[in-house]
Design a protein around this motif. Structure first.
Motif, short mmCIF file in Angstrom:
data_model
loop_
_atom_site.label_atom_id
_atom_site.label_comp_id
_atom_site.label_asym_id
_atom_site.label_seq_id
_atom_site.Cartn_x
_atom_site.Cartn_y
_atom_site.Cartn_z
N MET A 1 0.84 -1.20 0.00
CA MET A 1 0.00 0.00 0.00
C MET A 1 0.88 1.25 0.00
N ALA A 2 0.45 2.28 -0.73
CA ALA A 2 1.23 3.51 -0.82
C ALA A 2 1.24 4.24 0.52
N TYR A 3 2.41 4.72 0.90
CA TYR A 3 2.53 5.54 2.11
C TYR A 3 2.25 7.01 1.79
N LEU A 4 2.83 7.46 0.67
CA LEU A 4 2.53 8.79 0.12
C LEU A 4 1.91 8.58 -1.25
N GLU A 5 0.80 9.27 -1.49
CA GLU A 5 0.14 9.14 -2.78
C GLU A 5 -0.21 10.51 -3.33
N LEU A 6 0.27 10.80 -4.52
CA LEU A 6 -0.12 11.99 -5.25
C LEU A 6 -1.12 11.54 -6.30
N ASP A 7 -2.33 12.06 -6.22
CA ASP A 7 -3.42 11.61 -7.07
C ASP A 7 -3.83 12.71 -8.03
N ARG A 8 -3.23 12.66 -9.23
CA ARG A 8 -3.57 13.56 -10.35
C ARG A 8 -3.50 15.03 -9.94
N ILE A 9 -2.38 15.42 -9.31
CA ILE A 9 -2.25 16.81 -8.88
C ILE A 9 -1.83 17.71 -10.04
N ALA A 16 0.64 29.32 -17.02
CA ALA A 16 1.69 28.30 -17.10
C ALA A 16 1.37 27.14 -16.17
N THR A 17 1.46 25.92 -16.68
CA THR A 17 1.23 24.73 -15.87
C THR A 17 2.57 24.15 -15.45
N ALA A 18 2.84 24.18 -14.13
CA ALA A 18 4.11 23.68 -13.61
C ALA A 18 4.07 22.17 -13.39
N VAL A 19 2.92 21.67 -12.93
CA VAL A 19 2.72 20.24 -12.70
C VAL A 19 1.38 19.87 -13.32
N ALA A 20 1.37 18.82 -14.14
CA ALA A 20 0.18 18.51 -14.93
C ALA A 20 -0.34 17.10 -14.66
N ASP A 21 -1.44 17.01 -13.91
CA ASP A 21 -2.15 15.73 -13.74
C ASP A 21 -1.19 14.63 -13.30
N LEU A 22 -0.38 14.91 -12.29
CA LEU A 22 0.70 14.02 -11.88
C LEU A 22 0.23 13.05 -10.80
N SER A 23 0.49 11.77 -11.00
CA SER A 23 0.19 10.74 -10.00
C SER A 23 1.46 9.99 -9.66
N LEU A 24 1.64 9.69 -8.38
CA LEU A 24 2.85 9.02 -7.93
C LEU A 24 2.58 8.36 -6.58
N SER A 25 3.09 7.16 -6.39
CA SER A 25 2.98 6.46 -5.11
C SER A 25 4.37 6.17 -4.57
N GLU A 30 11.15 3.90 1.62
CA GLU A 30 11.97 4.00 0.41
C GLU A 30 12.49 5.41 0.19
N MET A 31 13.56 5.47 -0.57
CA MET A 31 14.11 6.74 -1.04
C MET A 31 13.74 6.86 -2.51
N LEU A 32 12.88 7.83 -2.81
CA LEU A 32 12.49 8.07 -4.20
C LEU A 32 13.08 9.39 -4.65
N CYS A 33 13.71 9.39 -5.82
CA CYS A 33 14.29 10.62 -6.37
C CYS A 33 13.42 11.16 -7.49
N LEU A 34 13.09 12.45 -7.38
CA LEU A 34 12.47 13.17 -8.49
C LEU A 34 13.60 13.78 -9.30
N LEU A 35 13.75 13.32 -10.53
CA LEU A 35 14.88 13.73 -11.37
C LEU A 35 14.36 14.39 -12.63
N GLY A 36 15.01 15.47 -13.02
CA GLY A 36 14.64 16.11 -14.27
C GLY A 36 15.39 17.41 -14.44
N PRO A 37 15.35 18.00 -15.63
CA PRO A 37 16.05 19.26 -15.89
C PRO A 37 15.37 20.42 -15.17
N SER A 38 16.03 21.56 -15.11
CA SER A 38 15.46 22.75 -14.50
C SER A 38 14.15 23.11 -15.19
#
Length: 357
Positions: A1-9, A16-25, A30-38
């Motif tokens: 079961m997800a401990y942290l859940e982002l549900d279509r945020i 300007a849309t900074a975050v678009a319909d993002l879901s993540l569990s 665990e150590m989860l890395c959010l990786l991406g360019p600036s």
């Protein structure tokens, strides 16, 4: 079961849309890395989790509780910032104790917890110093100790190593990972540096233009990128765009720039479809003379030789102008700019993925 859940945020700033319909569990521990360019939305996502940004739509759940509208101070989240954010007029011990005092913990508990937090980050004996009396690496350890001292439900780290020099970054990277494992904290680490993400993460979520493109273990993201963006962003690779001429049973053959290149594929491909061959440069090599059976070989001319210490990077070009690169151990890299050679790779080291069009 997800401990942290982002549900279509979704998070917008004006048009300007900074975050678009993002879901993540994220699973507990665990150590989860959010990786991406600036500008890809990773820090905005982190700030939304912390409560510093209110999302325009979607929900954030932590430990099964909807925290979308709960203020930051009530989310019980530890934060480590890029610029340390220490109080300059407070000692190390006072900085680490700050969150505990705000929570009105007993004095004896505060002393014991601060001592344990400083022990975890290997700063025993510096509790009486001011931040300005510490090195950058030590200040970042204090910031980490302050974040874990409150025993947070979730630890968020926003580019915490970017202000440190290269050698210290490696040391602190290992220290943060050690502390996270020793405490069992669930953590999200934001970075634009792929080497940090590959070294630290249990899983990586690669972001581009406000969306998550792929979530997987570091090894699988590196070896099996799901999208051309990831193929170009993670690791150094030869990316050759073409059209599928054969496809069956998990393998495909593409034609590109006068080359016919075969490899394995995870996604179903059809003849005529746009596709891309992905060959990591560290799995490519230069050779003289005849090719090797079961390997793809391309006649090329070396256009640039770059010495990198234990490795040498070669930039090459074939007769039709296709640019290819190889990264080889220095001991095996006895080739010079201007030389005509063969660039070779094993068929199993070539991944064919769907193209962008």
């Amino acid at each position: 079961m997800a401990y942290l859940e982002l549900d279509r945020i979704t998070k917008r700033y004006g048009t300007a849309t900074a975050v678009a319909d993002l879901s993540l569990s994220v699973v507990e521990g665990e150590m989860l890395c959010l990786l991406g360019p600036s500008g890809c939305g990773k820090t905005t996502t982190l700030r939304a989790i912390a409560g510093f940004e209110h999302v325009d739509s979607g929900a954030i759940r932590l430990g099964g509780v909807d925290v979308t509208d709960i203020p930051p101070e009530k989310r019980d989240i530890g934060l480590v910032f890029q610029n340390y954010a220490l109080f300059p007029h407070l000692s190390v011990e006072e900085n680490v104790a700050f969150g505990l005092r705000m929570r009105k913990r007993p004095a004896a508990e505060i002393r014991a917890t601060v001592a344990e937090a400083l022990r975890l980050v290997q700063l025993d004996g510096v509790g009486g110093r001011l931040p300005r009396q510490l090195s950058g690496g030590q200040q970042q350890r204090v910031a980490l100790a302050r974040a874990i001292a409150i025993r947070p439900r979730l630890l968020l780290l926003d580019e915490p190593l970017s202000n440190l020099d290269a050698k210290l970054r490696d040391t602190m990277r290992d220290e943060i990972r050690r502390v996270q494992r020793e405490t069992g904290l669930t953590a999200i680490f934001v970075t634009h540096d792929q080497s940090e993400a590959l070294a630290m993460a249990d899983r990586m979520a690669v972001m581009d233009h406000g969306r998550i493109v792929q979530v997987d273990t570091p090894a699988r993201v590196y070896d099996n990128p799901a999208h051309p963006f990831i193929a170009g962003f993670i690791g150094q690779a030869n990316l050759i765009e073409g059209r599928v001429v054969e496809a069956s049973g998990g393998t495909a053959l593409i034609e590109a720039g006068g080359l016919r290149i075969g490899g394995h594929c995870r996604a179903a491909l059809s003849v005529g479809q746009s596709a891309m061959a992905v060959i990591k440069t560290d799995r490519s090599r230069l050779m003289r003379g005849a090719g090797v059976a079961d390997e793809t070989t391309v006649p090329v001319r070396v256009t640039m030789r770059t010495f990198l210490g234990p490795f040498v990077s070669f930039t090459c070009e074939n007769a039709t102008g296709v640019k290819l690169s190889a990264l080889m151990p220095s001991a095996d890299a006895q080739f010079e700019a201007g030389e005509s050679v063969l660039l070779s790779w094993r068929v199993e080291d070539c991944l064919i993925i769907p193209g962008v069009a």
